[in-house]
Design a protein around this motif. Structure first.
Motif, PDB file in Angstrom:
ATOM      1  N   ALA A 128      -8.892  -1.434   1.011  1.00 27.80           N
ATOM      2  CA  ALA A 128      -7.936  -1.203  -0.070  1.00 27.80           C
ATOM      3  C   ALA A 128      -6.742  -2.107   0.180  1.00 27.80           C
ATOM      4  CB  ALA A 128      -7.498   0.263  -0.121  1.00 27.80           C
ATOM      5  N   PHE A 129      -6.329  -2.841  -0.828  1.00 28.37           N
ATOM      6  CA  PHE A 129      -5.182  -3.738  -0.700  1.00 28.37           C
ATOM      7  C   PHE A 129      -4.615  -4.015  -2.081  1.00 28.37           C
ATOM      8  CE2 PHE A 129      -8.977  -6.300  -1.145  1.00 28.37           C
ATOM      9  CZ  PHE A 129      -8.631  -7.303  -2.040  1.00 28.37           C
ATOM     10  N   LEU A 168       0.833  -1.207   0.000  1.00 20.76           N
ATOM     11  CA  LEU A 168       0.000   0.000   0.000  1.00 20.76           C
ATOM     12  C   LEU A 168       0.866   1.256   0.000  1.00 20.76           C
ATOM     13  CD1 LEU A 168      -2.935  -0.839   2.450  1.00 20.76           C
ATOM     14  CD2 LEU A 168      -3.092  -0.446  -0.018  1.00 20.76           C
ATOM     15  N   ARG A 169       1.952   1.236   0.772  1.00 21.15           N
ATOM     16  CA  ARG A 169       2.860   2.392   0.793  1.00 21.15           C
ATOM     17  C   ARG A 169       3.461   2.627  -0.593  1.00 21.15           C
ATOM     18  NH1 ARG A 169       7.771   1.361   4.437  1.00 21.15           N
ATOM     19  NH2 ARG A 169       8.212   0.017   2.655  1.00 21.15           N
ATOM     20  N   ASP A 170       3.815   1.536  -1.272  1.00 21.77           N
ATOM     21  CA  ASP A 170       4.373   1.681  -2.620  1.00 21.77           C
ATOM     22  C   ASP A 170       3.327   2.263  -3.574  1.00 21.77           C
ATOM     23  OD1 ASP A 170       6.714   0.633  -1.648  1.00 21.77           O
ATOM     24  OD2 ASP A 170       6.379  -1.385  -2.439  1.00 21.77           O
ATOM     25  N   LYS A 171       2.086   1.823  -3.435  1.00 24.61           N
ATOM     26  CA  LYS A 171       1.030   2.364  -4.287  1.00 24.61           C
ATOM     27  C   LYS A 171       0.792   3.842  -3.996  1.00 24.61           C
ATOM     28  CE  LYS A 171      -0.080  -0.887  -7.058  1.00 24.61           C
ATOM     29  NZ  LYS A 171       0.163  -0.705  -8.511  1.00 24.61           N
ATOM     30  N   LEU A 172       0.905   4.216  -2.744  1.00 25.19           N
ATOM     31  CA  LEU A 172       0.748   5.630  -2.384  1.00 25.19           C
ATOM     32  C   LEU A 172       1.834   6.459  -3.058  1.00 25.19           C
ATOM     33  CD1 LEU A 172      -0.653   7.799  -0.639  1.00 25.19           C
ATOM     34  CD2 LEU A 172       0.975   7.236   1.191  1.00 25.19           C
ATOM     35  N   LYS A 174      -1.841  -5.423  -8.254  1.00 21.98           N
ATOM     36  CA  LYS A 174      -2.905  -4.473  -8.593  1.00 21.98           C
ATOM     37  C   LYS A 174      -3.597  -3.979  -7.325  1.00 21.98           C
ATOM     38  CE  LYS A 174      -3.795  -6.937 -12.918  1.00 21.98           C
ATOM     39  NZ  LYS A 174      -4.752  -7.811 -13.638  1.00 21.98           N
ATOM     40  N   LEU A 175      -3.890  -2.692  -7.296  1.00 15.43           N
ATOM     41  CA  LEU A 175      -4.616  -2.107  -6.181  1.00 15.43           C
ATOM     42  C   LEU A 175      -6.084  -2.506  -6.267  1.00 15.43           C
ATOM     43  CD1 LEU A 175      -4.651  -0.144  -3.741  1.00 15.43           C
ATOM     44  CD2 LEU A 175      -5.203   1.678  -5.378  1.00 15.43           C
ATOM     45  N   GLN A 176      -6.612  -3.052  -5.190  1.00 13.22           N
ATOM     46  CA  GLN A 176      -8.010  -3.474  -5.130  1.00 13.22           C
ATOM     47  C   GLN A 176      -8.750  -2.609  -4.115  1.00 13.22           C
ATOM     48  OE1 GLN A 176      -9.361  -5.769  -7.088  1.00 13.22           O
ATOM     49  NE2 GLN A 176      -7.444  -6.451  -8.025  1.00 13.22           N
ATOM     50  N   LEU A 177      -9.943  -2.194  -4.475  1.00 11.26           N
ATOM     51  CA  LEU A 177     -10.790  -1.399  -3.592  1.00 11.26           C
ATOM     52  C   LEU A 177     -12.068  -2.176  -3.287  1.00 11.26           C
ATOM     53  CD1 LEU A 177     -10.471   2.082  -5.319  1.00 11.26           C
ATOM     54  CD2 LEU A 177      -9.208   1.263  -3.323  1.00 11.26           C
TER      55      LEU A 177
END
Length: 652
Positions: free
Chosen positions: A623-624, A327-331, A630-633
């Motif tokens: 969110a994960f 999640l930090r990487d996606k941010l 892939k980011l999932q919501l």
């Protein structure tokens, strides 16, 4: 002090001293003339001042040094010098003659004052021990110096003696630190903030108030590494506005102490926030009973200040789980994408399906933090974009087709500009509540995702759909250890279900429970209801036990058709599991196959202990990042994300 008579003492003494000096000068000059003539035949040079000392026994060493004694040489060589000195001597003698009467008049007055001064000295000396007790830095004057008012030959004055004594530096960094810490402990502040300050103070006190981050009036290597990490606190969505990294401003002890203490505050704040101190989980819901492992100052300050890599040590207080890191990487990816593009509204246009091209595709990519495709294909609505859109649709109650419909465009453009970023941050925060060691082999249930997964390290070894609690009866969020499973379980109906669901039906149909096969008993005015094992049992054929305060567990269900629903929040709080016997095979191991467990079906309860307790974590992550990156919501079915955002001061 004695006033104004004390001035008379010093006036008389000054005049006497001036008179003696004049006389000494005159005598010296006369001797300068006489000695060469007396020793005209002497071959050795006369280099001693003893004739002057013998001629003027009243002169002390200080006064004697002022006499301009001329070095005497042999024979007639001194005579010219003596001749040159005669006019000087002639000028000095009248001055001495004029001063003598004045000095003589002052002596009686000085004699009258001396007894008064002598009587006052013991009185002045009495407060000195008291003053020394109050302030140990006061150095009492030696008694023999204080009472001796006579001009002693070759003796240092009391003032000069005091100046030569070592005086403690009251403004050392240690003293300034101690003073600053004690001063701020006196502030009226909230209890939680006071506890942190007290903990910081304990660390400094244990070190004898020595600085933690300074050496030779500059930052240590650890301090520099820490400051570099503090400047990147935003990477982990931390907020250090109340304790920013300090800047050294001068080398005065107070400035150094303030900087050292400020850096300790920054480290303590970072460590506490990183480990989950910003939000008490129970303030979000009493059904969240995870207990964050808060890193308090006595640990963080010592560990970071002594670490080889202080910056890495400080960063390690953030969760190290894969779920948090991804999640930090996606941010970071989301923030790195052009922010202006990511926040722009997506224009209306034709419906887009995978493979089509459109000028809006770069905006959609930026909105989901997706990497840009190669330049020639940046307008292609490819499968990655379609999958991201499908996840968004699913999380927002839109049919998850992956097609960019007008309704989807409106939803993407109608929220807050930083909506996705805030959702990621809220989920990162919930990871801080999880145990730091979740176990290498473990079970994870994600409530908003309606899934259970069994992990070996970061690898998923089993995954199945689950049914979770309704919003009115939410599944609790907590961690525990699975210890055994029961085949052919009884269902002991919770009192809340008896009261809210069964009692109203009993009033309409007194035979309701017996007709459905429930066993009813009464004890001390209370009714107990349980359902015997069987295919109609609400728990199905098997349940997985991890005794806990919520009295919830994983279990089978006779209502298997509910697993086909996209939203599966139907239970009273327990977690219903699809493919329960496959799960049993995974968690039991040691030769327990799915078929072997199924052979236990029928008859009474059969308990099977697990070879060792297996950690289980029931979490809430809307969110994960999945295994493919892939980011999932997911839908915020209990509203926890909204509450976390509000607690963090983020838009809801």
């Amino acid at each position: 002090m004695i006033a104004p008579e004390s001035g008379t003492i010093w006036l008389g003494e000054n005049m006497i001293a001036r008179t003696e000096l004049c006389l000494a000068t005159a005598v010296g000059l006369v001797l300068t003339l006489a000695v060469p003539m007396l020793h005209a035949q002497t071959p050795e040079p006369v280099q001693s001042a003893e004739p002057v000392r013998e001629a003027s026994p009243l002169l002390n060493a200080r006064q004697l040094d002022a006499v301009p004694v001329v070095g005497v040489v042999a024979g007639g060589e001194a005579l010219p010098v003596a001749v040159e000195a005669l006019p000087v001597a002639a000028e000095v003698l009248p001055v001495a003659a004029e001063v003598l009467p004045v000095a003589a008049e002052a002596l009686p007055a000085a004699a009258e004052v001396l007894p008064v001064a002598a009587e006052a000295l013991p009185v002045a000396a009495e407060p000195l021990p008291v003053a020394a007790e109050i302030n140990p830095n006061i150095v009492p004057m030696p008694a023999e110096v204080a009472v001796d008012l006579t001009p002693a030959p070759a003796q240092t004055s009391p003032v000069a003696a005091q100046q030569q004594l070592p005086v403690p530096d009251l403004l050392t960094v240690q003293a300034a630190l101690k003073k600053a810490i004690e001063a701020r402990l006196a502030d009226r502040i909230p209890a939680a903030q006071r506890r942190v300050r007290e903990a910081v103070a304990q660390v400094y006190e244990a070190r004898g108030w020595q600085p933690l981050w300074l050496a030779d009036e500059s930052w240590t290597g650890q301090a520099k590494a820490v400051i570099a990490r503090l400047e990147r606190a935003g990477d982990d969505a931390l907020d250090l506005r109340t304790a920013p990294a300090p800047v050294l401003r001068g080398t005065a002890p107070e400035a150094l102490a303030a900087a050292d203490l400020a850096l300790s505050d920054s480290v303590a704040t970072y460590a506490r926030q990183a480990s989950g101190a910003r939000i008490d989980p129970r303030s979000i819901s009493n059904q969240i009973t995870e207990k964050p492992e808060i890193v308090e100052p006595p640990r963080s300050l010592v560990e970071v200040a002594t670490a080889t890599d202080a910056g890495a040590m400080l960063a390690s207080y953030n969760p190290q789980h894969r779920g948090y890191r991804t999640l930090r990487d996606k941010l970071a990816e989301l923030r790195q994408a052009a922010p202006a593009i990511a926040q722009r509204a997506i224009p209306t246009g034709p419906v887009l399906k995978a493979g089509m091209k459109d000028d809006r595709v770069p905006l959609i990519r930026a909105r989901f933090g997706l990497d840009q495709a190669v330049a020639s294909d940046d307008l292609v609505y490819d499968t990655r974009v379609a999958e991201a859109v499908a996840g968004f649709q699913k999380a927002n109650g839109i049919p998850a087709s992956g097609t960019l419909t007008p309704r989807t465009v409106a939803a993407l453009s109608g929220g807050q500009p930083a909506r996705l970023e805030d959702e990621i941050i809220a989920n990162m925060e919930r990871w801080r509540w999880m145990p730091r060691d979740m176990g290498h082999d473990r079970i994870e249930v994600n409530i908003p995702d309606y899934k259970v997964r069994v992990y070996s390290g970061d690898k998923v070894v089993h995954e199945a759909r689950v049914i979770v609690g309704k919003p009115q009866t939410p599944t609790p969020v907590f961690s525990n250890s699975m210890q055994f499973l029961i085949v052919n379980p009884y269902w002991n109906v919770p009192p809340s279900i008896i009261k809210k669901e069964m009692m109203p039906r009993l009033r309409d149909d007194p035979t309701y429970l017996q007709r459905l096969g429930y066993e009813v008993s009464h004890r001390k005015g209370q009714i107990s209801v349980r359902q015997p094992p069987g295919e109609r049992n609400a728990l199905g054929w098997i349940k997985f036990m991890f005794p806990n305060e919520h009295a919830v567990y994983l279990h089978d269900t006779p209502s298997r058709g509910l697993f086909e629903s996209a939203k599966r929040a139907f239970s009273h709080g327990c977690v219903r599991v699809d493919q329960p016997f496959a799960l049993a095979e995974i968690v039991l191991g040691q030769g327990w196959t799915e078929e072997r467990v199924k052979k236990l079906k029928g008859g009474g309860e059969r308990m099977v202990k697990m070879p060792k307790p297996l950690p289980i974590h029931i979490g809430y992550f809307s969110a994960f990042v999945d295994e493919s990156g892939k980011l999932q919501l997911r839908e915020d079915i209990y509203g926890y994300s909204g509450k976390v955002k509000a607690a963090l001061g983020l838009p809801i």
